[in-house]
Motif scaffolding. Structure first.
Motif, PDB file in Angstrom:
ATOM      1  N   GLU A  79       0.824  -1.207   0.000  1.00  0.00           N
ATOM      2  CA  GLU A  79       0.000   0.000   0.000  1.00  0.00           C
ATOM      3  C   GLU A  79       0.856   1.254   0.000  1.00  0.00           C
ATOM      4  OE1 GLU A  79      -1.344  -1.551   4.155  1.00  0.00           O
ATOM      5  OE2 GLU A  79      -0.172  -2.433   2.568  1.00  0.00           O
ATOM      6  N   LYS A  80       2.018   1.224   0.645  1.00  0.00           N
ATOM      7  CA  LYS A  80       2.914   2.376   0.618  1.00  0.00           C
ATOM      8  C   LYS A  80       3.480   2.563  -0.783  1.00  0.00           C
ATOM      9  CE  LYS A  80       6.854   4.527   2.808  1.00  0.00           C
ATOM     10  NZ  LYS A  80       7.926   4.417   3.790  1.00  0.00           N
ATOM     11  N   MET A  81       3.835   1.454  -1.433  1.00  0.00           N
ATOM     12  CA  MET A  81       4.402   1.529  -2.773  1.00  0.00           C
ATOM     13  C   MET A  81       3.422   2.188  -3.747  1.00  0.00           C
ATOM     14  SD  MET A  81       5.769  -1.546  -5.274  1.00  0.00           S
ATOM     15  CE  MET A  81       4.726  -2.689  -4.450  1.00  0.00           C
ATOM     16  N   TRP A  82       2.146   1.853  -3.653  1.00  0.00           N
ATOM     17  CA  TRP A  82       1.168   2.388  -4.590  1.00  0.00           C
ATOM     18  C   TRP A  82       0.587   3.724  -4.151  1.00  0.00           C
ATOM     19  CZ3 TRP A  82       0.851   1.016  -9.387  1.00  0.00           C
ATOM     20  CH2 TRP A  82       1.287  -0.236  -9.769  1.00  0.00           C
ATOM     21  N   SER A  83       0.875   4.155  -2.924  1.00  0.00           N
ATOM     22  CA  SER A  83       0.329   5.420  -2.423  1.00  0.00           C
ATOM     23  C   SER A  83       1.371   6.524  -2.330  1.00  0.00           C
ATOM     24  CB  SER A  83      -0.284   5.210  -1.033  1.00  0.00           C
ATOM     25  OG  SER A  83      -1.321   4.281  -1.090  1.00  0.00           O
TER      26      SER A  83
END
Length: 105
Positions: free
Chosen positions: A91-95
């Motif tokens: 989720e951090k990678m895509w956010s």
């Protein structure tokens, strides 16, 4: 989301992928407490998807129960054990760089 909540999925996050990737329009990330819970959450979601006419979803990782990926075409759902979710932190990678695209339920 209701299916994930009904099966007691934890830390449900929805990420709007439109304009970021051609993979899907939305990505949903959810945790299960154990191998068995991850498998149960994924099974429940697959059953609900089939009942709603989305029976052709691609599934990977169901036998293992660490990380199950369900790809319906427009929506990708990741069901993780907490340790695996923390390790990959997708989720951090895509956010990264977004303001408000990830929605926690």
């Amino acid at each position: 989301m209701t299916s994930l909540e009904d099966s007691k999925g934890e830390q449900i996050v929805s990420i709007d992928m439109r304009g970021k990737s051609a993979l899907a329009d939305h990505m949903v990330i959810v945790s299960g407490r154990s191998h068995r819970h991850v498998t149960a959450v994924a099974d429940h979601l697959l059953r609900d998807l089939k009942e709603q006419g989305f029976g052709m979803a691609k599934v990977e990782g169901l036998a293992n129960g660490d990380w199950v990926l369900i790809d319906t075409g427009d929506i990708i759902v990741h069901v993780f054990r907490p340790e695996v979710r923390s390790f990959y932190n997708i989720e951090k990678m895509w956010s990264v760089g977004d303001s408000g695209d990830a929605t926690v339920h």
